[in-house]
Scaffold this motif. Structure first.
Motif, PDB file in Angstrom:
ATOM      1  N   ASP A  37      -5.977 -12.844  13.189  1.00  0.00           N
ATOM      2  CA  ASP A  37      -6.143 -11.717  12.279  1.00  0.00           C
ATOM      3  C   ASP A  37      -5.808 -12.050  10.831  1.00  0.00           C
ATOM      4  O   ASP A  37      -5.688 -11.140   9.997  1.00  0.00           O
ATOM      5  CB  ASP A  37      -5.276 -10.537  12.744  1.00  0.00           C
ATOM      6  CG  ASP A  37      -3.813 -10.916  12.950  1.00  0.00           C
ATOM      7  OD1 ASP A  37      -3.452 -12.076  12.679  1.00  0.00           O
ATOM      8  OD2 ASP A  37      -3.035 -10.050  13.391  1.00  0.00           O
ATOM      9  N   ARG A  38      -5.667 -13.331  10.517  1.00  0.00           N
ATOM     10  CA  ARG A  38      -5.390 -13.731   9.152  1.00  0.00           C
ATOM     11  C   ARG A  38      -6.305 -14.893   8.761  1.00  0.00           C
ATOM     12  O   ARG A  38      -6.751 -15.652   9.622  1.00  0.00           O
ATOM     13  CB  ARG A  38      -3.919 -14.140   8.994  1.00  0.00           C
ATOM     14  CG  ARG A  38      -2.947 -12.957   9.031  1.00  0.00           C
ATOM     15  CD  ARG A  38      -3.175 -12.027   7.843  1.00  0.00           C
ATOM     16  NE  ARG A  38      -2.244 -10.915   7.818  1.00  0.00           N
ATOM     17  CZ  ARG A  38      -2.470  -9.729   8.379  1.00  0.00           C
ATOM     18  NH1 ARG A  38      -3.623  -9.526   9.021  1.00  0.00           N
ATOM     19  NH2 ARG A  38      -1.586  -8.768   8.309  1.00  0.00           N
ATOM     20  N   PRO A  39      -6.576 -15.044   7.459  1.00  0.00           N
ATOM     21  CA  PRO A  39      -7.456 -16.140   7.020  1.00  0.00           C
ATOM     22  C   PRO A  39      -6.939 -17.507   7.465  1.00  0.00           C
ATOM     23  O   PRO A  39      -5.728 -17.723   7.579  1.00  0.00           O
ATOM     24  CB  PRO A  39      -7.421 -16.006   5.485  1.00  0.00           C
ATOM     25  CG  PRO A  39      -7.073 -14.577   5.222  1.00  0.00           C
ATOM     26  CD  PRO A  39      -6.140 -14.186   6.342  1.00  0.00           C
ATOM     27  N   GLY A  40      -7.864 -18.407   7.708  1.00  0.00           N
ATOM     28  CA  GLY A  40      -7.483 -19.756   8.099  1.00  0.00           C
ATOM     29  C   GLY A  40      -7.095 -19.890   9.547  1.00  0.00           C
ATOM     30  O   GLY A  40      -6.551 -20.910   9.959  1.00  0.00           O
ATOM     31  N   GLY A  41      -7.368 -18.868  10.355  1.00  0.00           N
ATOM     32  CA  GLY A  41      -7.036 -18.935  11.773  1.00  0.00           C
ATOM     33  C   GLY A  41      -5.610 -18.559  12.096  1.00  0.00           C
ATOM     34  O   GLY A  41      -5.127 -18.837  13.199  1.00  0.00           O
ATOM     35  N   HIS A  67      -2.097 -16.026  12.559  1.00  0.00           N
ATOM     36  CA  HIS A  67      -1.717 -14.786  13.222  1.00  0.00           C
ATOM     37  C   HIS A  67      -0.565 -14.138  12.451  1.00  0.00           C
ATOM     38  O   HIS A  67       0.459 -14.789  12.194  1.00  0.00           O
ATOM     39  CB  HIS A  67      -1.267 -15.057  14.659  1.00  0.00           C
ATOM     40  CG  HIS A  67      -2.352 -15.546  15.558  1.00  0.00           C
ATOM     41  ND1 HIS A  67      -3.142 -14.703  16.315  1.00  0.00           N
ATOM     42  CD2 HIS A  67      -2.788 -16.816  15.820  1.00  0.00           C
ATOM     43  CE1 HIS A  67      -4.011 -15.422  17.016  1.00  0.00           C
ATOM     44  NE2 HIS A  67      -3.816 -16.698  16.731  1.00  0.00           N
ATOM     45  N   ARG A  99       3.820 -15.135  11.329  1.00  0.00           N
ATOM     46  CA  ARG A  99       4.225 -15.388   9.953  1.00  0.00           C
ATOM     47  C   ARG A  99       5.751 -15.456   9.786  1.00  0.00           C
ATOM     48  O   ARG A  99       6.260 -16.371   9.123  1.00  0.00           O
ATOM     49  CB  ARG A  99       3.616 -14.311   9.048  1.00  0.00           C
ATOM     50  CG  ARG A  99       4.064 -14.318   7.598  1.00  0.00           C
ATOM     51  CD  ARG A  99       3.763 -15.591   6.867  1.00  0.00           C
ATOM     52  NE  ARG A  99       2.372 -15.984   6.967  1.00  0.00           N
ATOM     53  CZ  ARG A  99       1.888 -17.106   6.436  1.00  0.00           C
ATOM     54  NH1 ARG A  99       2.684 -17.938   5.802  1.00  0.00           N
ATOM     55  NH2 ARG A  99       0.618 -17.408   6.575  1.00  0.00           N
ATOM     56  N   PRO A 119      -1.586 -21.283   6.986  1.00  0.00           N
ATOM     57  CA  PRO A 119      -1.870 -20.330   8.061  1.00  0.00           C
ATOM     58  C   PRO A 119      -0.825 -20.427   9.176  1.00  0.00           C
ATOM     59  O   PRO A 119      -0.322 -21.512   9.482  1.00  0.00           O
ATOM     60  CB  PRO A 119      -3.249 -20.761   8.560  1.00  0.00           C
ATOM     61  CG  PRO A 119      -3.352 -22.209   8.206  1.00  0.00           C
ATOM     62  CD  PRO A 119      -2.584 -22.377   6.927  1.00  0.00           C
ATOM     63  N   GLY A 134     -15.787 -17.789  14.329  1.00  0.00           N
ATOM     64  CA  GLY A 134     -15.548 -19.045  13.623  1.00  0.00           C
ATOM     65  C   GLY A 134     -16.730 -19.982  13.539  1.00  0.00           C
ATOM     66  O   GLY A 134     -16.696 -20.952  12.781  1.00  0.00           O
ATOM     67  N   ARG A 138     -20.243 -21.708  12.649  1.00  0.00           N
ATOM     68  CA  ARG A 138     -21.208 -21.750  11.548  1.00  0.00           C
ATOM     69  C   ARG A 138     -22.491 -22.477  11.963  1.00  0.00           C
ATOM     70  O   ARG A 138     -23.369 -22.690  11.147  1.00  0.00           O
ATOM     71  CB  ARG A 138     -20.584 -22.457  10.341  1.00  0.00           C
ATOM     72  CG  ARG A 138     -19.354 -21.768   9.765  1.00  0.00           C
ATOM     73  CD  ARG A 138     -19.710 -20.413   9.172  1.00  0.00           C
ATOM     74  NE  ARG A 138     -18.530 -19.743   8.634  1.00  0.00           N
ATOM     75  CZ  ARG A 138     -17.797 -18.865   9.299  1.00  0.00           C
ATOM     76  NH1 ARG A 138     -18.139 -18.558  10.552  1.00  0.00           N
ATOM     77  NH2 ARG A 138     -16.752 -18.296   8.756  1.00  0.00           N
TER      78      ARG A 138
END
Length: 294
Positions: A74-78, A80, A84, A97, A265, A267
């Motif tokens: 749920d946060r940028p760069g993979g 959580h 944090r 991250p 994720g 591309r």
């Protein structure tokens, strides 16, 4: 005319490597105590799935509890958000991250390790009851060979074989590397139940998770002919099917979560192989009790 130099931009701080180990010495460090440590993992992530399977095989739910994380970070760069606080407590002014998996120390509120191979080995050595040993001493060299084979010659080769922006000869070379790598465990499993002899080891866990990833993620970027060639290893996929029916394996197989994580994720471009499923994973895990999901 003098020119005032621009202030140098500070170099990006490299993410710290959390490679602590659990030991046996009670006089200091991360020594083994029941319920001191906690796992934080998502079973939609290959590393998290491997740890969850090993945790189930060892039967250490009361000794080392698990906090399951969402399939999609749920946060940028993979990262959580739930992890944090652990990262910030473990590395001063951490800005990278907050990645899973994590083995944390509930006593200090800090991270012990984020390195899945070390976590697996420490769980087996210090928290198992002895009836199940995933890293027997006489199999360590074989397990490391399987780890390398799965990471480099299967997983990485499958990714390269499915790259739409790669030249056809590059994709063909990667596919041959992948098929050659699959042939090795195919030969080992022909006529026997497990990779390294008559008992299940971490090598079987690592291979199984790699095959899950190959069929549920990498297959979507291969052409149909390539997928049929990948599927042409009957002993290998029979092994994957047998393990999937075991509760310690199948209970943690979050197919929907893997698909959602891949969709967010990825591309790459979907190829014809997406329609050629190798194993019906859901059918083989119906008898396994599903682990709770967040």
């Amino acid at each position: 005319m003098s020119v005032t130099p621009q202030a140098a931009r500070p170099a990006a701080r490299p993410a710290p490597a959390f490679r602590g180990r659990i030991g046996a010495d009670p006089r200091g460090g991360h020594y083994a105590v029941p319920r001191r440590y906690r796992l934080h993992l998502s079973t939609a992530c290959p590393q998290g799935l491997a740890i969850a399977v090993a945790h189930g095989l060892l039967g250490i739910g009361d000794t080392c509890p698990v906090t399951f994380l969402p399939a999609v970070p749920d946060r940028p760069g993979g990262g959580h958000a739930a992890l944090r606080p652990l990262y910030e407590a473990s590395a001063h002014r951490y800005r990278g991250p907050a990645l899973a998996p994590v083995l944390s120390d509930d006593w200090s509120g800090r991270i012990v390790s984020t390195h899945a191979p070390d976590i697996l080995r420490d769980l087996d050595e210090h928290f198992g009851d002895g009836r199940t040993t995933l890293y027997p001493g006489d199999a360590e060299a074989g397990i490391r060979d399987v780890e390398r084979l799965c990471a480099q010659d299967i997983d990485e080769a499958a990714q390269r074989a499915g790259r739409a922006d790669a030249a056809p000869e590059e994709r063909a070379e990667a596919l041959e590397t992948l098929l050659g790598a699959l042939g090795e465990p195919e030969r080992r499993l022909t006529g026997r139940q497990f990779l390294l002899g008559d008992r299940l080891t971490a090598a079987d866990v690592v291979l199984w998770v790699t095959l899950v990833q190959l069929d549920t993620v990498h297959r979507h970027h291969l052409d149909a002919h390539a997928v049929h060639r990948v599927a042409g290893h009957p002993a290998l996929w029979s092994h994957a099917r047998r393990l999937a029916a075991r509760p310690a394996f199948g209970a943690h197989l979050d197919l929907d979560g893997i698909a959602r994580r891949h969709h967010v994720g990825c591309r790459g471009l979907e190829a014809a192989g997406s329609a050629v499923q190798i194993l019906d994973w859901a059918a083989h895990t119906d008898g396994a009790r599903r682990a709770p999901r967040p």
